[in-house]
Design a protein around this motif. Structure first.
Motif, PDB file in Angstrom:
ATOM      1  N   ALA A 113       1.007  -1.060  -0.045  1.00  0.00           N
ATOM      2  CA  ALA A 113      -0.110  -0.239   0.031  1.00  0.00           C
ATOM      3  C   ALA A 113       0.842   1.084  -0.111  1.00  0.00           C
ATOM      4  N   ASP A 114       1.944   0.924   0.965  1.00  0.00           N
ATOM      5  CA  ASP A 114       2.885   2.370   1.031  1.00  0.00           C
ATOM      6  C   ASP A 114       3.414   2.609  -0.488  1.00  0.00           C
ATOM      7  N   GLU A 115       4.047   1.573  -1.212  1.00  0.00           N
ATOM      8  CA  GLU A 115       4.660   1.472  -2.585  1.00  0.00           C
ATOM      9  C   GLU A 115       3.376   2.293  -3.451  1.00  0.00           C
ATOM     10  N   GLU A 116       2.200   1.518  -3.517  1.00  0.00           N
ATOM     11  CA  GLU A 116       1.241   2.180  -4.493  1.00  0.00           C
ATOM     12  C   GLU A 116       0.940   3.605  -4.316  1.00  0.00           C
ATOM     13  N   SER A 117       0.870   3.994  -2.986  1.00  0.00           N
ATOM     14  CA  SER A 117       0.822   5.476  -2.762  1.00  0.00           C
ATOM     15  C   SER A 117       1.921   6.282  -3.530  1.00  0.00           C
ATOM     16  N   LYS A 118       3.076   5.804  -3.296  1.00  0.00           N
ATOM     17  CA  LYS A 118       4.240   6.481  -3.774  1.00  0.00           C
ATOM     18  C   LYS A 118       3.995   6.501  -5.448  1.00  0.00           C
ATOM     19  N   HIS A 119       3.500   5.204  -6.104  1.00  0.00           N
ATOM     20  CA  HIS A 119       3.304   5.331  -7.385  1.00  0.00           C
ATOM     21  C   HIS A 119       2.385   6.408  -7.676  1.00  0.00           C
ATOM     22  N   PHE A 120       1.169   6.394  -7.160  1.00  0.00           N
ATOM     23  CA  PHE A 120       0.146   7.253  -7.438  1.00  0.00           C
ATOM     24  C   PHE A 120       0.840   8.794  -7.490  1.00  0.00           C
ATOM     25  N   ASN A 121       1.466   8.989  -6.539  1.00  0.00           N
ATOM     26  CA  ASN A 121       2.235  10.640  -6.645  1.00  0.00           C
ATOM     27  C   ASN A 121       3.127  10.523  -7.719  1.00  0.00           C
ATOM     28  N   LEU A 122       3.956   9.657  -8.145  1.00  0.00           N
ATOM     29  CA  LEU A 122       4.800   9.732  -8.855  1.00  0.00           C
ATOM     30  C   LEU A 122       4.275  10.170 -10.394  1.00  0.00           C
ATOM     31  N   ILE A 123       3.170   9.355 -10.570  1.00  0.00           N
ATOM     32  CA  ILE A 123       2.461   9.576 -11.890  1.00  0.00           C
ATOM     33  C   ILE A 123       1.469  11.199 -11.942  1.00  0.00           C
ATOM     34  N   SER A 124       1.102  11.393 -10.653  1.00  0.00           N
ATOM     35  CA  SER A 124       0.547  12.535 -10.634  1.00  0.00           C
ATOM     36  C   SER A 124       1.465  13.773 -10.990  1.00  0.00           C
ATOM     37  N   ASP A 125       2.594  13.478 -10.460  1.00  0.00           N
ATOM     38  CA  ASP A 125       3.480  14.372 -10.769  1.00  0.00           C
ATOM     39  C   ASP A 125       3.608  14.682 -12.181  1.00  0.00           C
ATOM     40  N   CYS A 126       3.952  13.550 -12.939  1.00  0.00           N
ATOM     41  CA  CYS A 126       4.108  13.739 -14.423  1.00  0.00           C
ATOM     42  C   CYS A 126       2.925  14.186 -15.022  1.00  0.00           C
ATOM     43  N   LEU A 127       1.717  14.022 -14.665  1.00  0.00           N
ATOM     44  CA  LEU A 127       0.543  14.556 -15.264  1.00  0.00           C
ATOM     45  C   LEU A 127       0.430  16.179 -14.958  1.00  0.00           C
ATOM     46  N   GLU A 128       1.107  16.330 -13.771  1.00  0.00           N
ATOM     47  CA  GLU A 128       1.147  17.908 -13.367  1.00  0.00           C
ATOM     48  C   GLU A 128       2.150  18.798 -14.442  1.00  0.00           C
ATOM     49  N   ALA A 129       3.422  17.785 -14.612  1.00  0.00           N
ATOM     50  CA  ALA A 129       4.421  18.276 -15.084  1.00  0.00           C
ATOM     51  C   ALA A 129       3.918  18.689 -16.737  1.00  0.00           C
ATOM     52  N   LEU A 130       2.885  17.950 -17.280  1.00  0.00           N
ATOM     53  CA  LEU A 130       2.482  18.021 -18.516  1.00  0.00           C
ATOM     54  C   LEU A 130       1.115  18.817 -18.743  1.00  0.00           C
ATOM     55  N   GLY A 131       0.820  19.672 -17.354  1.00  0.00           N
ATOM     56  CA  GLY A 131      -0.185  20.683 -17.707  1.00  0.00           C
ATOM     57  C   GLY A 131      -1.619  20.070 -17.319  1.00  0.00           C
ATOM     58  N   SER A 132      -1.585  18.772 -16.804  1.00  0.00           N
ATOM     59  CA  SER A 132      -2.739  18.185 -16.374  1.00  0.00           C
ATOM     60  C   SER A 132      -2.696  17.723 -14.970  1.00  0.00           C
ATOM     61  N   HIS A 133      -3.843  16.687 -14.655  1.00  0.00           N
ATOM     62  CA  HIS A 133      -3.751  16.372 -13.202  1.00  0.00           C
ATOM     63  C   HIS A 133      -4.586  15.354 -13.120  1.00  0.00           C
ATOM     64  N   TYR A 134      -4.831  14.322 -11.888  1.00  0.00           N
ATOM     65  CA  TYR A 134      -5.573  13.123 -11.761  1.00  0.00           C
ATOM     66  C   TYR A 134      -6.883  13.771 -11.654  1.00  0.00           C
ATOM     67  N   GLY A 135      -7.947  13.682 -12.345  1.00  0.00           N
ATOM     68  CA  GLY A 135      -9.080  13.869 -12.531  1.00  0.00           C
ATOM     69  C   GLY A 135      -9.734  14.693 -13.546  1.00  0.00           C
ATOM     70  N   ALA A 136      -8.393  15.136 -14.366  1.00  0.00           N
ATOM     71  CA  ALA A 136      -8.904  15.645 -15.626  1.00  0.00           C
ATOM     72  C   ALA A 136      -9.643  14.988 -16.615  1.00  0.00           C
ATOM     73  N   LEU A 137      -9.596  13.671 -16.481  1.00  0.00           N
ATOM     74  CA  LEU A 137      -9.964  13.015 -17.581  1.00  0.00           C
ATOM     75  C   LEU A 137     -11.075  11.859 -16.851  1.00  0.00           C
ATOM     76  N   PRO A 138     -12.038  11.401 -17.650  1.00  0.00           N
ATOM     77  CA  PRO A 138     -12.643  10.227 -17.115  1.00  0.00           C
ATOM     78  C   PRO A 138     -11.977   8.975 -16.896  1.00  0.00           C
ATOM     79  N   ALA A 139     -12.507   8.101 -16.022  1.00  0.00           N
ATOM     80  CA  ALA A 139     -11.585   6.893 -15.685  1.00  0.00           C
ATOM     81  C   ALA A 139     -12.447   5.841 -15.719  1.00  0.00           C
ATOM     82  N   HIS A 140     -11.917   4.457 -15.537  1.00  0.00           N
ATOM     83  CA  HIS A 140     -12.778   3.326 -15.775  1.00  0.00           C
ATOM     84  C   HIS A 140     -13.337   3.140 -14.385  1.00  0.00           C
ATOM     85  N   ALA A 141     -14.686   2.771 -14.389  1.00  0.00           N
ATOM     86  CA  ALA A 141     -15.554   2.468 -13.284  1.00  0.00           C
ATOM     87  C   ALA A 141     -15.651   0.947 -12.815  1.00  0.00           C
TER      88      ALA A 141
END
Length: 267
Positions: A113-141
């Protein structure tokens, strides 16, 4: 601790809490203590932010990863997977607390769980560096469906979540890394390589504790795995398989090939 994470909606807040609780757990373990295990009532579904909008998988727009927008969509999908994985790992801790397990079981899933939390933040950082963010697009229900299907089946949860869904991540992540390498997006490459390296252990935790429970009940692991996956996983497994990494995680070919939609599936 687990239920507090599960009932926190915001992704960054959820993962910060997850990492804080993991640090508390491992500090106690390092001091030779085990935090007492209680009983909790985890929610049927974890708390989620208002965005992203969660759509039926068939309604999630498909974007080609060759474009910048397509790569943002791919990163967004990975962030969504990682956030669900945080909840899945805390949920298995809280959901099946009535089954007596060794402290090592909790060590493994708190670490995951700790590592998955790190992974979410790493990918969120990537999105923000590209001018986006988590929540900007629809996702798989459908990401939480496996958890709901196995709400009262501990071995089914281990079979379907780490040993099928997370093992699928080992199959597809090298191709995703290649997409970002070709685009010269080094931050995303670095993040995906961290995820790829650490996900092997998460699949291995699933295999280890699945075999442990089979041994406890004197069951044949392969037969039980096939039965549970056919019951809870919707559709056949899709090759190609990353046989090397799956073997490293304790998943031999005769576990997954018989469940595949391929002419060689019965080999």
């Amino acid at each position: 601790m687990a239920v507090e994470v599960l009932t926190t909606a915001d992704g960054r807040a959820k993962t910060a809490l997850s990492r804080r609780h993991a640090a508390t757990w491992f500090a106690a373990r390092a001091a030779g203590e085990v935090i007492p295990l209680g009983n909790a009532s985890p929610p049927l579904r974890p708390a989620r932010p208002d965005k992203p909008a969660l759509l039926d998988p068939r309604d999630v727009p498909r974007r080609r990863p060759g474009s910048p927008q397509g790569r943002i969509a791919l990163l967004h999908a990975v962030a969504h997977i990682e956030l669900n994985a945080v909840d899945l790992h805390w949920d298995i801790i809280a959901r099946f607390s009535d089954v007596k397990m060794p402290a090592g079981f909790y060590d493994d899933w708190v670490k995951a769980a700790d590592e998955e939390s790190k992974h979410f933040n790493l990918i969120s950082d990537c999105l923000e560096a590209l001018g986006s963010h988590y929540g900007a697009l629809p996702a798989h229900a459908g990401m939480w469906r496996a958890a709901e299907d196995t709400i009262d089946d501990f071995m089914g949860r281990l079979a379907v979540v780490p040993m099928v869904l997370e093992a699928r991540g080992l199959d597809v992540t090298p191709g995703m890394i290649e997409i970002f390498e070709k685009a010269g997006e080094t931050q995303a490459v670095d993040a995906m390589q961290v995820i790829y390296a650490e996900e092997v252990a998460h699949v291995a935790y699933g295999s280890k504790w699945f075999h442990f429970l089979c041994g406890r009940h004197d069951l044949d692991p392969k037969e039980v795995f096939h039965s549970l996956v056919r019951r809870y996983f919707h559709g056949p497994l899709k090759p190609p398989f990353n046989e090397e990494k799956r073997a490293e995680a304790g998943l031999p070919p005769d576990f997954y090939w018989p469940l595949a939609d391929h002419p060689d599936a019965n080999r």
